[in-house]
Design a protein around this motif. Structure first.
Motif, PDB file in Angstrom:
ATOM      1  N   MET A   1      87.058  46.291  55.500  1.00  0.00           N
ATOM      2  CA  MET A   1      86.098  47.465  55.570  1.00  0.00           C
ATOM      3  C   MET A   1      86.872  48.550  55.713  1.00  0.00           C
ATOM      4  SD  MET A   1      82.481  47.549  57.379  1.00  0.00           S
ATOM      5  CE  MET A   1      82.469  49.273  57.647  1.00  0.00           C
ATOM      6  N   LYS A   2      86.625  49.775  55.316  1.00  0.00           N
ATOM      7  CA  LYS A   2      87.307  51.237  55.691  1.00  0.00           C
ATOM      8  C   LYS A   2      86.147  52.074  55.668  1.00  0.00           C
ATOM      9  CE  LYS A   2      88.463  51.638  50.806  1.00  0.00           C
ATOM     10  NZ  LYS A   2      87.120  51.163  50.173  1.00  0.00           N
ATOM     11  N   PRO A   3      86.565  53.243  56.206  1.00  0.00           N
ATOM     12  CA  PRO A   3      85.632  54.263  56.471  1.00  0.00           C
ATOM     13  C   PRO A   3      84.984  54.662  54.951  1.00  0.00           C
ATOM     14  CG  PRO A   3      87.213  54.531  57.975  1.00  0.00           C
ATOM     15  CD  PRO A   3      87.661  53.498  56.879  1.00  0.00           C
ATOM     16  N   GLY A   4      83.680  54.776  55.212  1.00  0.00           N
ATOM     17  CA  GLY A   4      82.999  55.307  53.772  1.00  0.00           C
ATOM     18  C   GLY A   4      82.283  54.299  53.044  1.00  0.00           C
ATOM     19  N   ASP A   5      82.710  52.959  53.312  1.00  0.00           N
ATOM     20  CA  ASP A   5      82.340  51.614  52.648  1.00  0.00           C
ATOM     21  C   ASP A   5      80.842  51.648  52.874  1.00  0.00           C
ATOM     22  OD1 ASP A   5      84.634  50.954  51.497  1.00  0.00           O
ATOM     23  OD2 ASP A   5      84.879  49.049  52.811  1.00  0.00           O
ATOM     24  N   SER A   6      80.244  51.144  52.006  1.00  0.00           N
ATOM     25  CA  SER A   6      78.513  51.113  52.283  1.00  0.00           C
ATOM     26  C   SER A   6      78.060  49.510  51.939  1.00  0.00           C
ATOM     27  CB  SER A   6      77.903  52.160  51.716  1.00  0.00           C
ATOM     28  OG  SER A   6      77.882  51.855  50.362  1.00  0.00           O
ATOM     29  N   PHE A   7      76.889  49.108  52.169  1.00  0.00           N
ATOM     30  CA  PHE A   7      76.389  47.775  52.100  1.00  0.00           C
ATOM     31  C   PHE A   7      74.950  48.047  51.703  1.00  0.00           C
ATOM     32  CE2 PHE A   7      79.867  47.189  54.574  1.00  0.00           C
ATOM     33  CZ  PHE A   7      80.749  46.208  54.065  1.00  0.00           C
ATOM     34  N   ASP A   8      74.599  48.014  50.561  1.00  0.00           N
ATOM     35  CA  ASP A   8      73.271  48.211  49.897  1.00  0.00           C
ATOM     36  C   ASP A   8      72.385  47.309  50.404  1.00  0.00           C
ATOM     37  OD1 ASP A   8      74.294  50.396  48.323  1.00  0.00           O
ATOM     38  OD2 ASP A   8      74.100  49.174  46.537  1.00  0.00           O
ATOM     39  N   HIS A   9      71.138  47.949  51.106  1.00  0.00           N
ATOM     40  CA  HIS A   9      70.061  47.289  51.616  1.00  0.00           C
ATOM     41  C   HIS A   9      70.230  46.666  52.944  1.00  0.00           C
ATOM     42  CE1 HIS A   9      68.446  48.131  47.597  1.00  0.00           C
ATOM     43  NE2 HIS A   9      69.361  47.586  47.290  1.00  0.00           N
ATOM     44  N   LEU A  10      71.299  46.673  53.506  1.00  0.00           N
ATOM     45  CA  LEU A  10      71.489  46.288  54.806  1.00  0.00           C
ATOM     46  C   LEU A  10      70.626  46.848  55.891  1.00  0.00           C
ATOM     47  CD1 LEU A  10      73.001  44.279  56.695  1.00  0.00           C
ATOM     48  CD2 LEU A  10      74.982  45.959  56.727  1.00  0.00           C
ATOM     49  N   VAL A  11      70.382  48.099  55.854  1.00  0.00           N
ATOM     50  CA  VAL A  11      69.549  48.646  56.737  1.00  0.00           C
ATOM     51  C   VAL A  11      68.265  48.914  56.035  1.00  0.00           C
ATOM     52  CG1 VAL A  11      69.015  50.909  57.935  1.00  0.00           C
ATOM     53  CG2 VAL A  11      71.358  50.304  57.915  1.00  0.00           C
ATOM     54  N   GLY A  12      67.005  48.243  56.704  1.00  0.00           N
ATOM     55  CA  GLY A  12      65.731  48.199  56.147  1.00  0.00           C
ATOM     56  C   GLY A  12      64.662  49.017  56.707  1.00  0.00           C
ATOM     57  N   VAL A  13      63.573  48.862  56.673  1.00  0.00           N
ATOM     58  CA  VAL A  13      62.442  49.507  57.284  1.00  0.00           C
ATOM     59  C   VAL A  13      62.362  49.727  58.661  1.00  0.00           C
ATOM     60  CG1 VAL A  13      61.028  49.347  55.354  1.00  0.00           C
ATOM     61  CG2 VAL A  13      60.679  47.530  57.024  1.00  0.00           C
ATOM     62  N   GLU A  14      63.128  48.766  59.328  1.00  0.00           N
ATOM     63  CA  GLU A  14      63.090  48.752  61.004  1.00  0.00           C
ATOM     64  C   GLU A  14      64.593  48.870  61.226  1.00  0.00           C
ATOM     65  OE1 GLU A  14      61.052  45.962  63.212  1.00  0.00           O
ATOM     66  OE2 GLU A  14      59.437  45.787  61.473  1.00  0.00           O
ATOM     67  N   TYR A  15      64.943  50.034  61.760  1.00  0.00           N
ATOM     68  CA  TYR A  15      66.335  50.217  62.305  1.00  0.00           C
ATOM     69  C   TYR A  15      66.451  50.853  63.810  1.00  0.00           C
ATOM     70  CZ  TYR A  15      65.257  54.809  60.849  1.00  0.00           C
ATOM     71  OH  TYR A  15      64.621  56.113  60.695  1.00  0.00           O
ATOM     72  N   ASP A  16      67.511  50.706  64.176  1.00  0.00           N
ATOM     73  CA  ASP A  16      67.744  51.384  65.597  1.00  0.00           C
ATOM     74  C   ASP A  16      68.617  52.453  65.400  1.00  0.00           C
ATOM     75  OD1 ASP A  16      66.378  49.732  67.004  1.00  0.00           O
ATOM     76  OD2 ASP A  16      67.843  48.278  66.908  1.00  0.00           O
ATOM     77  N   ARG A  17      68.934  53.681  66.323  1.00  0.00           N
ATOM     78  CA  ARG A  17      69.599  54.669  66.070  1.00  0.00           C
ATOM     79  C   ARG A  17      69.840  55.183  67.418  1.00  0.00           C
ATOM     80  NH1 ARG A  17      67.782  60.168  63.618  1.00  0.00           N
ATOM     81  NH2 ARG A  17      69.167  61.208  65.360  1.00  0.00           N
ATOM     82  N   VAL A  18      70.903  55.922  67.791  1.00  0.00           N
ATOM     83  CA  VAL A  18      71.091  56.784  69.039  1.00  0.00           C
ATOM     84  C   VAL A  18      70.500  57.947  69.152  1.00  0.00           C
ATOM     85  CG1 VAL A  18      72.891  57.783  70.498  1.00  0.00           C
ATOM     86  CG2 VAL A  18      73.362  55.170  69.483  1.00  0.00           C
ATOM     87  N   THR A  19      69.749  58.121  70.212  1.00  0.00           N
ATOM     88  CA  THR A  19      69.298  59.272  70.247  1.00  0.00           C
ATOM     89  C   THR A  19      70.152  60.480  71.368  1.00  0.00           C
ATOM     90  OG1 THR A  19      66.979  58.438  69.730  1.00  0.00           O
ATOM     91  CG2 THR A  19      67.199  60.807  70.709  1.00  0.00           C
ATOM     92  N   PRO A  20      70.968  61.073  70.770  1.00  0.00           N
ATOM     93  CA  PRO A  20      71.832  61.886  71.713  1.00  0.00           C
ATOM     94  C   PRO A  20      71.270  62.450  72.900  1.00  0.00           C
ATOM     95  CG  PRO A  20      72.215  62.385  69.436  1.00  0.00           C
ATOM     96  CD  PRO A  20      71.050  61.689  69.409  1.00  0.00           C
ATOM     97  N   ASP A  21      70.190  63.051  72.871  1.00  0.00           N
ATOM     98  CA  ASP A  21      69.552  63.828  73.865  1.00  0.00           C
ATOM     99  C   ASP A  21      68.844  62.631  74.943  1.00  0.00           C
ATOM    100  OD1 ASP A  21      70.523  66.155  73.195  1.00  0.00           O
ATOM    101  OD2 ASP A  21      68.734  66.560  71.608  1.00  0.00           O
TER     102      ASP A  21
END
Length: 127
Positions: A1-21
Protein backbone atom coordinates in the motif's frame (compact mmCIF):
# COMPACT_ATOMS: atom_id res chain seq x y z
CA UNK A 1 0.00 0.00 0.00
CA UNK A 2 1.08 3.56 -0.61
CA UNK A 3 -0.39 6.98 0.22
CA UNK A 4 -3.45 7.65 -1.91
CA UNK A 5 -4.42 4.00 -2.40
CA UNK A 6 -8.09 3.26 -1.85
CA UNK A 7 -10.30 0.24 -1.36
CA UNK A 8 -13.84 0.59 -2.68
CA UNK A 9 -16.63 -0.23 -0.24
CA UNK A 10 -14.34 -1.01 2.71
CA UNK A 11 -15.94 1.80 4.69
CA UNK A 12 -19.67 1.25 5.01
CA UNK A 13 -22.67 2.85 6.65
CA UNK A 14 -21.20 2.40 10.14
CA UNK A 15 -17.78 3.92 10.60
CA UNK A 16 -15.62 5.52 13.27
CA UNK A 17 -13.70 8.74 13.13
CA UNK A 18 -11.60 10.86 15.39
CA UNK A 19 -13.26 14.03 16.62
CA UNK A 20 -10.31 16.38 17.17
CA UNK A 21 -12.10 18.63 19.66
CA UNK A 22 -13.03 15.72 21.93
CA UNK A 23 -10.68 13.90 24.32
CA UNK A 24 -8.78 10.99 22.78
CA UNK A 25 -6.00 8.72 24.01
CA UNK A 26 -2.63 10.34 23.36
CA UNK A 27 -0.53 9.92 21.45
CA UNK A 28 -3.05 8.78 18.83
CA UNK A 29 -1.91 8.12 15.28
CA UNK A 30 -4.39 8.24 12.44
CA UNK A 31 -3.17 5.61 10.01
CA UNK A 32 -5.84 6.12 7.34
CA UNK A 33 -8.17 9.09 6.90
CA UNK A 34 -10.81 8.06 4.38
CA UNK A 35 -13.23 10.60 2.88
CA UNK A 36 -16.85 9.53 2.53
CA UNK A 37 -20.36 10.89 2.09
CA UNK A 38 -23.06 9.68 4.48
CA UNK A 39 -26.65 10.82 3.97
CA UNK A 40 -25.37 13.73 1.89
CA UNK A 41 -22.84 14.90 4.50
CA UNK A 42 -19.11 14.79 3.85
CA UNK A 43 -17.14 13.07 6.59
CA UNK A 44 -14.16 10.79 7.18
CA UNK A 45 -13.49 7.35 8.57
CA UNK A 46 -10.28 7.05 10.56
CA UNK A 47 -8.17 3.98 11.22
CA UNK A 48 -6.15 4.74 14.33
CA UNK A 49 -3.56 3.29 16.66
CA UNK A 50 -2.47 4.07 20.21
CA UNK A 51 -0.94 2.32 23.21
CA UNK A 52 -2.12 2.17 26.80
CA UNK A 53 0.07 2.48 29.94
CA UNK A 54 0.51 -1.32 30.17
CA UNK A 55 2.14 -1.18 26.74
CA UNK A 56 -0.71 -2.92 24.94
CA UNK A 57 -1.42 -1.69 21.44
CA UNK A 58 -4.92 -0.69 20.37
CA UNK A 59 -5.98 -0.64 16.72
CA UNK A 60 -9.32 0.69 15.48
CA UNK A 61 -10.07 -0.08 11.84
CA UNK A 62 -12.64 2.71 11.51
CA UNK A 63 -15.13 0.46 9.71
CA UNK A 64 -17.50 -2.33 10.64
CA UNK A 65 -16.70 -3.97 7.30
CA UNK A 66 -13.13 -4.89 8.30
CA UNK A 67 -14.07 -8.43 9.36
CA UNK A 68 -16.30 -8.88 6.33
CA UNK A 69 -13.40 -7.79 4.11
CA UNK A 70 -11.36 -10.77 5.29
CA UNK A 71 -13.59 -12.88 3.05
CA UNK A 72 -13.74 -10.48 0.09
CA UNK A 73 -12.72 -12.12 -3.16
CA UNK A 74 -13.11 -15.67 -1.83
CA UNK A 75 -15.73 -18.27 -2.68
CA UNK A 76 -17.21 -17.73 0.77
CA UNK A 77 -17.51 -13.98 0.61
CA UNK A 78 -21.26 -13.84 1.27
CA UNK A 79 -22.35 -10.20 1.43
CA UNK A 80 -19.12 -8.50 0.39
CA UNK A 81 -20.78 -5.16 -0.48
CA UNK A 82 -18.69 -4.87 -3.64
CA UNK A 83 -15.30 -5.42 -2.00
CA UNK A 84 -12.90 -7.22 -4.31
CA UNK A 85 -10.03 -9.69 -3.85
CA UNK A 86 -7.50 -6.82 -3.66
CA UNK A 87 -9.37 -5.39 -0.67
CA UNK A 88 -9.55 -8.84 0.91
CA UNK A 89 -5.81 -9.36 0.44
CA UNK A 90 -4.99 -5.96 1.98
CA UNK A 91 -7.22 -6.45 5.03
CA UNK A 92 -5.93 -10.00 5.53
CA UNK A 93 -2.28 -8.88 5.39
CA UNK A 94 -2.90 -5.91 7.68
CA UNK A 95 -4.71 -8.14 10.19
CA UNK A 96 -1.89 -10.71 10.07
CA UNK A 97 0.70 -7.97 10.65
CA UNK A 98 -1.27 -6.58 13.60
CA UNK A 99 -1.75 -9.98 15.21
CA UNK A 100 1.94 -10.87 14.80
CA UNK A 101 2.98 -7.53 16.32
CA UNK A 102 0.53 -7.86 19.23
CA UNK A 103 1.60 -11.49 19.87
CA UNK A 104 5.27 -10.50 20.07
CA UNK A 105 4.65 -8.55 23.26
CA UNK A 106 3.41 -5.17 24.40
CA UNK A 107 3.60 -2.98 21.30
CA UNK A 108 4.10 0.13 23.41
CA UNK A 109 7.35 -1.32 24.69
CA UNK A 110 8.84 -2.97 21.60
CA UNK A 111 7.47 -0.92 18.69
CA UNK A 112 7.77 2.78 17.91
CA UNK A 113 5.27 4.92 19.78
CA UNK A 114 2.33 6.24 17.77
CA UNK A 115 2.99 9.60 16.14
CA UNK A 116 0.35 12.01 17.46
CA UNK A 117 -0.92 13.39 14.15
CA UNK A 118 -4.61 14.14 14.78
CA UNK A 119 -4.27 17.93 14.50
CA UNK A 120 -2.12 17.65 11.38
CA UNK A 121 -4.51 15.25 9.64
CA UNK A 122 -7.59 17.33 10.37
CA UNK A 123 -5.87 20.64 9.60
CA UNK A 124 -5.02 19.42 6.09
CA UNK A 125 -8.30 17.57 5.42
CA UNK A 126 -10.69 19.08 2.90
CA UNK A 127 -13.93 20.19 4.52
Amino acid sequence: MKPGDSFDHLVGVEYDRVTPDMPTPAPLEIIAHSPLVCEGRHSHSDSAYYTVPSGAGVFASGTMRWVEALMAGTRENGRNHGMDARTGAFVTRATENLLHAFAAGPCGRIRPKPRDNVRDVYASAPR
